[in-house]
Each structure stands twice: as C-alpha cells, then as structure tokens.
Design a protein around this motif. Structure first.
Motif, PDB file in Angstrom:
ATOM      1  N   HIS A 259       0.831  -1.210   0.000  1.00 48.86           N
ATOM      2  CA  HIS A 259       0.000   0.000   0.000  1.00 48.86           C
ATOM      3  C   HIS A 259       0.865   1.260   0.000  1.00 48.86           C
ATOM      4  N   TYR A 260       1.941   1.234   0.765  1.00 43.02           N
ATOM      5  CA  TYR A 260       2.776   2.427   0.903  1.00 43.02           C
ATOM      6  C   TYR A 260       3.839   2.546  -0.182  1.00 43.02           C
ATOM      7  N   GLY A 309      12.373   5.705  -0.739  1.00 39.21           N
ATOM      8  CA  GLY A 309      11.979   4.315  -0.466  1.00 39.21           C
ATOM      9  C   GLY A 309      12.495   3.838   0.878  1.00 39.21           C
ATOM     10  N   ALA A 310      13.752   4.197   1.191  1.00 42.64           N
ATOM     11  CA  ALA A 310      14.336   3.798   2.477  1.00 42.64           C
ATOM     12  C   ALA A 310      13.606   4.468   3.636  1.00 42.64           C
ATOM     13  N   GLN A 311      13.253   5.747   3.475  1.00 39.92           N
ATOM     14  CA  GLN A 311      12.539   6.457   4.550  1.00 39.92           C
ATOM     15  C   GLN A 311      11.153   5.860   4.767  1.00 39.92           C
ATOM     16  N   LEU A 312      10.440   5.595   3.668  1.00 41.77           N
ATOM     17  CA  LEU A 312       9.112   5.001   3.803  1.00 41.77           C
ATOM     18  C   LEU A 312       9.189   3.627   4.467  1.00 41.77           C
ATOM     19  N   LYS A 313      10.191   2.827   4.072  1.00 42.23           N
ATOM     20  CA  LYS A 313      10.336   1.491   4.666  1.00 42.23           C
ATOM     21  C   LYS A 313      10.681   1.579   6.145  1.00 42.23           C
ATOM     22  N   ALA A 314      11.637   2.479   6.499  1.00 46.25           N
ATOM     23  CA  ALA A 314      12.030   2.615   7.906  1.00 46.25           C
ATOM     24  C   ALA A 314      10.860   3.102   8.754  1.00 46.25           C
ATOM     25  N   THR A 315      10.094   4.063   8.219  1.00 51.17           N
ATOM     26  CA  THR A 315       8.940   4.584   8.959  1.00 51.17           C
ATOM     27  C   THR A 315       7.874   3.509   9.111  1.00 51.17           C
ATOM     28  N   LEU A 316       7.656   2.740   8.052  1.00 52.93           N
ATOM     29  CA  LEU A 316       6.674   1.663   8.109  1.00 52.93           C
ATOM     30  C   LEU A 316       7.108   0.586   9.101  1.00 52.93           C
ATOM     31  N   ASP A 317       8.398   0.208   9.077  1.00 55.31           N
ATOM     32  CA  ASP A 317       8.906  -0.792  10.024  1.00 55.31           C
ATOM     33  C   ASP A 317       8.753  -0.304  11.460  1.00 55.31           C
ATOM     34  N   ALA A 318       9.022   0.989  11.683  1.00 55.32           N
ATOM     35  CA  ALA A 318       8.858   1.556  13.028  1.00 55.32           C
ATOM     36  C   ALA A 318       7.394   1.481  13.461  1.00 55.32           C
TER      37      ALA A 318
END
Length: 396
Positions: A259-260, A309-318
């Motif tokens: 989704h993100y 992409g890295a920021q979205l993934k890190a934020t999503l993982d958090a």
C-alpha cells in the motif's frame, strides 16, 4: 495529419486506460466516479498523481479481498512503476490564474515574532504562489510559450516544498498534543504511586520496628513519598488528569508494505529532483539525455527515489514495531483491569488494590507512548502519499 493537442487531464486518462485493462472500461469509469464523489473532489478538476494514488489504493484493497494479496501486490508493484514513469514526464496539472490587468496592492510586511517553525511554511507558500502566477502569465503570453513546461515543473517543486513544511507543522502539533497526554499519564501514575506510598508508610508505622532494616525501609518510603508529592505539586496543576483516562488508539491498522510503495513518486524530495531533471532537459534542448547536466539530474533523481523508499520502509517498520508493542501492552492492561475487578469483588485490602492500580497506570502510560509513536509514523506516511483523507482508528 494533424497532431492531437496534449490532454488537459493526462492522469485521469492514464487511470481510465490502466483500470480499464483490469476491470473493463465501464467498471473502471464507475470506480473512478465513485472515488471522486466519496472524497468530495470537484468533478471537473484535473487529477494529479496524488489523486491517482488514492484511487489505486481503493482498487488494491478490492483486489486483495477478491483475488488474494499475492496477486494484488504484484499488480500494485507494476502499476507503481508505470505511475512513476508517467510522473517523470508529466507534471501535476495546475490551474494558473490569468494575469490581472489591475495590479494588486502591495501586501503589508509580515509581522515578526511568530514561532520559528511557522516561517518556512509561510516562505514556501509565497514561493508557490509566485510560481503559479508566473505560470499564468506565461500561458497568456505567446512570446513566453516555450517556457510553459519549465514553469509547470517549477510549480510542482514549490508545491512539494509547501507539502513538506505542512507535514512538519502537522507532526509538530501532533507531538505537542501527545506530549501533553503523556505528561497527564505520568501525573496519574505519580498520584497512584503516592497513594501506594501513603498506605505503605501507614502500614510500616503500625508495625513494631525491631531492627535497623525496618527503620531504614520506613525512612526510604517516606523520602519517596515526599519526592512524589513534590512532583505532583509542580506538574499536577499543568495538566488535565482526565486525559490519562482517554482510550488507547491506533490499535488495529493494516500496515501493508505494498500500500505504501505508491508513495515514492509523491515524496517531496523526489518531486523536487524530478523538477530538476525536467528543467535540465529543457535547458539542454537538442542535446537531450547526452547533456552532462541531465545525466547529473538523473542521478540525483535516482538517489532521491532510493532515499524516499528507504525512509518510507524505515517509517513503516517503526510503525509495525510500535503496533506489536502496543498490542502486547494493551493485553496486559486488560489483564490488570480484570485482576483489579476480581480483587475488588473479593474485598481485597487497600494496599494490594493500590499496588495493582499503580501497575495498571504504568502499563497504560507505556501503551500510550507506543500508540503515539505509531500514530506519528502512520501520519507521516499518509502525509507523504495520501490525498489527505482521514485515517480510520480504533479505540480500546
């Protein structure tokens, strides 16, 4: 053969074609009109990539339910790549005003003394307004017509900067609200701790002090009670303690990575880098991709996409980590509530009840912190990629 004029609503046209491949032309049109009506978008307004993302999210949700997440994820990955390619060549449609024949009066100077974080947003909005006015002037002046493409990308870049500072402002206000509630939790926990300490001091006073250890325990408990009371004297008047009883939120949310993944083309840094690429292409003229400035701009765009992409993934993982912690703490809070009701029903002693109440307050405060950090992460993701629709939340 006459060349067709460029579409005035290219993103809507692309969306119709792309959804028509999956759903058929009639169903795709119905879904598009339904999304427009549900979100209250003006019917005739040209769509941009952010609105396209919102509709694609609707389609992804439906496909996940009907054909399974695996196939829906694969479809979303393909359509995300296609949307990114489209966004590289077509800026967000902008309705620019025609230049006014009567000049506007010079605005009064901005009064200084505002909060420091307000100023970048004010500046970004001014730049966006200037860029939009310039585009309007260029569109209505045949001599400047060849500058229209570059001006459209300039508007997109300035609007991305506005969104960036709007996101910062939203997060700043959200964190301030969260901090206030977290202090209320701390005050409520301190009040429960003070009650437990008072009961403990009374019990120790009633017991015969036969050795030095029991006297030291009483002195230490009295010292802790004094410190806790001092804390309450300072912070108690600053908060509304009823906020500590507010329900925990953001317990159930679907944090699907697919989704993100749509968010990368809409990230402000990517939009600014894309503006830089298109501006470099305009300056390069016939040299095109061979121009060194264009190659540099492409590298900057690729780097911006990787970082987004890295920021979205890190934020999503958090967000996922906070969600897992919150779920465990919420269960613990429910267990403590059940134990307290049971103990109260059995006529438990006040000291045991006070001890249980303090543990419950501390568990709720810890759960609240996880809830707030999760909400901040999710709101950041939504601010970066969504059309601005409110997120659903569930309470406990």
């Amino acid at each position: 053969m006459t060349q067709r004029p460029p579409s005035k609503d290219p993103y809507r046209d692309w969306l119709r074609r792309r959804l028509g491949q999956e759903l058929g032309v009639q169903e795709a049109e119905q879904l598009l009109q339904g999304a427009i009506q549900r979100r209250g978008w003006p019917a005739m307004r040209a769509l941009g990539p952010r609105e396209v993302v919102a509709v694609l999210q609707d389609v992804y949700k439906t496909m996940s339910e009907n054909i399974g997440e695996g196939r829906a994820d694969k479809w979303l990955e393909e359509v995300s790549t296609e949307l990114a390619r489209l966004a590289e060549t077509i800026p967000t449609p902008v309705e620019a005003p025609a230049p006014s024949q009567t000049p506007k009066p010079t605005p009064k100077p901005v009064m200084w003394g505002r909060r420091a974080h307000d100023l970048p947003l004010m500046l970004a909005r001014v730049h966006a307004e200037i860029a939009t006015r310039s585009l309007g002037t260029i569109r209505h002046d045949p001599v400047l017509a060849r500058l229209e493409r570059a001006a459209e990308w300039d508007v997109q870049a300035t609007q991305a900067e506005v969104r960036r500072w709007q996101t910062e402002d939203m997060l700043s206000k959200l964190r301030a609200d969260h901090a206030r509630v977290e202090v209320a939790d701390q005050v409520a926990s301190a009040r429960a701790q003070a009650e437990l300490l008072r009961l403990t001091v009374a019990e120790l006073h009633a017991m015969p002090r036969t050795d030095q250890a029991s006297a030291a325990q009483l002195a230490h408990t009295q010292l802790m009670l004094t410190q806790t009371t001092s804390f309450l004297d300072v912070f108690g008047p600053l908060v509304t303690e009823q906020e500590a009883d507010a329900p925990l939120t953001m317990l159930q949310m679907d944090l699907q990575n697919a989704h993100y993944s749509l968010g990368i083309p809409l990230h402000p840094n990517v939009l600014r880098a894309r503006h830089g690429l298109n501006f470099a292409l305009w300056q390069a003229a016939d040299q095109g991709d061979a121009a060194p400035a264009v190659q540099d701009a492409r590298r900057v765009l690729q780097q911006a996409e990787q970082e987004a992409g890295a920021q979205l993934k890190a934020t999503l993982d958090a967000a996922r980590g906070h969600q897992a912690s919150l779920a465990g703490l919420a269960r613990h809070v429910e267990e403590l509530e059940a134990r307290a009701l049971k103990l109260q029903g059995l006529g438990g002693d006040p000291l045991s009840l006070a001890r249980l109440r303090l543990e419950w307050r501390q568990a709720r405060a810890a759960a609240r912190i996880q809830s707030h950090r999760m909400e901040e992460a999710v709101r950041l993701l939504e601010a970066l990629i969504s059309d601005g629709a409110e997120l659903p939340t569930e309470t406990l």
